[in-house]
Design an enzyme around this catalytic site. Structure first.
Site, PDB file in Angstrom:
ATOM      1  N   HIS A  73      15.117   3.151 -49.228  1.00 40.38           N
ATOM      2  CA  HIS A  73      14.857   4.495 -48.704  1.00 40.38           C
ATOM      3  C   HIS A  73      16.218   5.175 -48.662  1.00 40.38           C
ATOM      4  O   HIS A  73      17.152   4.759 -49.318  1.00 40.38           O
ATOM      5  CB  HIS A  73      14.316   4.408 -47.273  1.00 40.38           C
ATOM      6  CG  HIS A  73      12.956   3.840 -47.146  1.00 40.38           C
ATOM      7  ND1 HIS A  73      11.824   4.535 -47.474  1.00 40.38           N
ATOM      8  CD2 HIS A  73      12.543   2.635 -46.682  1.00 40.38           C
ATOM      9  CE1 HIS A  73      10.763   3.784 -47.210  1.00 40.38           C
ATOM     10  NE2 HIS A  73      11.170   2.625 -46.743  1.00 40.38           N
ATOM     11  N   ARG A 115      12.152  -7.733 -38.845  1.00 41.22           N
ATOM     12  CA  ARG A 115      12.061  -6.786 -39.969  1.00 41.22           C
ATOM     13  C   ARG A 115      13.389  -6.783 -40.706  1.00 41.22           C
ATOM     14  O   ARG A 115      14.438  -7.049 -40.116  1.00 41.22           O
ATOM     15  CB  ARG A 115      11.742  -5.366 -39.456  1.00 41.22           C
ATOM     16  CG  ARG A 115      10.331  -5.219 -38.940  1.00 41.22           C
ATOM     17  CD  ARG A 115      10.044  -3.779 -38.557  1.00 41.22           C
ATOM     18  NE  ARG A 115       9.982  -2.876 -39.690  1.00 41.22           N
ATOM     19  CZ  ARG A 115       8.930  -2.723 -40.481  1.00 41.22           C
ATOM     20  NH1 ARG A 115       7.836  -3.435 -40.266  1.00 41.22           N
ATOM     21  NH2 ARG A 115       8.946  -1.863 -41.484  1.00 41.22           N
ATOM     22  N   CYS A 145       9.295   1.060 -51.365  1.00 40.19           N
ATOM     23  CA  CYS A 145       8.853   0.211 -50.251  1.00 40.19           C
ATOM     24  C   CYS A 145       7.339  -0.038 -50.241  1.00 40.19           C
ATOM     25  O   CYS A 145       6.853  -0.787 -51.066  1.00 40.19           O
ATOM     26  CB  CYS A 145       9.351   0.821 -48.946  1.00 40.19           C
ATOM     27  SG  CYS A 145       9.453  -0.356 -47.607  1.00 40.19           S
TER      28      CYS A 145
HETATM   29  N1  GLN Z   1       4.601  -1.579 -44.330  1.00 40.44           N
HETATM   30  C1  GLN Z   1       5.540  -2.100 -45.229  1.00 40.44           C
HETATM   31  C2  GLN Z   1       6.465  -3.135 -44.629  1.00 40.44           C
HETATM   32  O1  GLN Z   1       6.839  -3.033 -43.469  1.00 40.44           O
HETATM   33  C3  GLN Z   1       6.314  -0.969 -45.863  1.00 40.44           C
HETATM   34  C4  GLN Z   1       7.318  -0.275 -44.997  1.00 40.44           C
HETATM   35  C5  GLN Z   1       7.943   0.936 -45.602  1.00 40.44           C
HETATM   36  O2  GLN Z   1       7.457   1.512 -46.588  1.00 40.44           O
HETATM   37  N2  GLN Z   1       9.063   1.354 -45.032  1.00 40.44           N
HETATM   38  O3  GLN Z   1       6.817  -4.067 -45.311  1.00 40.44           O
END
Ligand code: GLN
Length: 256
Positions: A206, A136, A99
């Site tokens: 993840h 998101r 990520c």
């Molecule tokens: N900050 C990054 C995003 O939101 C990575 C998020 C994460 O590693 N879970 O895209």
């Protein structure tokens, strides 16, 4: 495997880059090496450590984080550690970047606040977050890895969980780590997931990804041993009853 093997895993920024259980990836790498009698050393690499430590590692891992931590780590990576890391990856040392860490490997990452963080430029990708009010990309993910890494005679799926605001775009989609079967992947549009360069993988999964996908863990370990010892390695089989049934449950839930 006859002789005595050992591996050193470089774990980048465990204090700043480790969201959604990414630490579990280190635990499973270590456990699967121990089960095969391979000595394992975990070297934590923080912003206070010298870059020299990178030369001693046979495998790299960096987990994800939110934009605030990413800005801190990015400054450190761009100083010197990034150069050492690029050199190692170009020598085929395997790596897994999750990520936020994956986003660093590209040309740049534009945060939700519009701050443009320069990346290492190792992966031919860029990432942009459309803004704090944009949706998101969250949920379970099922992917099918690229044939070029997993030569398979039956379909192989990896499962995980994603939560990112950034959308990653590839200049060459053939270099994606995997194809999205369920979920968003790189950007929610082109069905690509992650990126692969030499033996370095960037992915949004993840979960953590490795305990759920032991084939991927063993792929990384095998590559690390082969590069270090310059010989073909075949790892002793391990019974993966729990991870296999967890994966089957997810695949069944989404009728895959
Ligand atoms: N900050 C990054 C995003 O939101 C990575 C998020 C994460 O590693 N879970 O895209």
């Amino acid at each position: 495997m006859k002789r005595f093997y050992s591996l050193t895993i470089g774990w980048f920024y465990p204090d700043l880059m480790s969201t959604y259980g990414d630490r579990g990836n280190i635990i499973v790498l270590q456990k699967r090496l121990q089960l095969r009698g391979i000595k394992t050393t975990i070297k934590k690499i923080s912003i206070y450590d010298s870059s020299e430590i990178i030369k001693k590692c046979d495998l790299f891992f960096m987990g994800g984080a939110q934009d605030r931590q990413q800005e801190i780590v990015n400054r450190d990576l761009l100083k010197q550690k990034g150069k050492f890391l690029i050199k190692a990856i170009e020598k085929d040392i395997p790596a897994l970047f999750i990520c936020g860490a994956y986003q660093f490997m590209g040309r740049y990452y534009k945060t939700a606040e519009g701050v443009k963080l320069q990346g290492l430029g190792l992966f031919d990708i860029y990432t942009e977050n459309p803004g704090t009010y944009a949706k998101r990309l969250i949920g379970d993910v099922i992917i099918e890895p690229n044939d070029s890494i997993f030569k398979k005679n039956k379909p192989v799926f990896f499962v995980g969980f994603e939560n990112h605001g950034g959308r990653t775009y590839l200049f060459d989609q053939k270099r994606a780590f995997a194809k999205v079967i369920k979920g968003y992947g790189n950007n929610g549009i082109d069905k690509t997931e992650g990126f692969i360069y030499h033996n370095a993988i960037g992915t949004y999964l993840h979960g953590p990804i490795l305990p759920k996908n032991p084939e991927l863990t063993d792929w990384l370990l095998q590559k690390a041993l082969e590069i270090k010892y310059k010989e073909q390695i075949s790892l002793k089989k391990i019974t993966d009853f729990f991870s296999e049934s967890a994966k089957k449950t997810i695949l069944r839930r989404f009728s895959v």
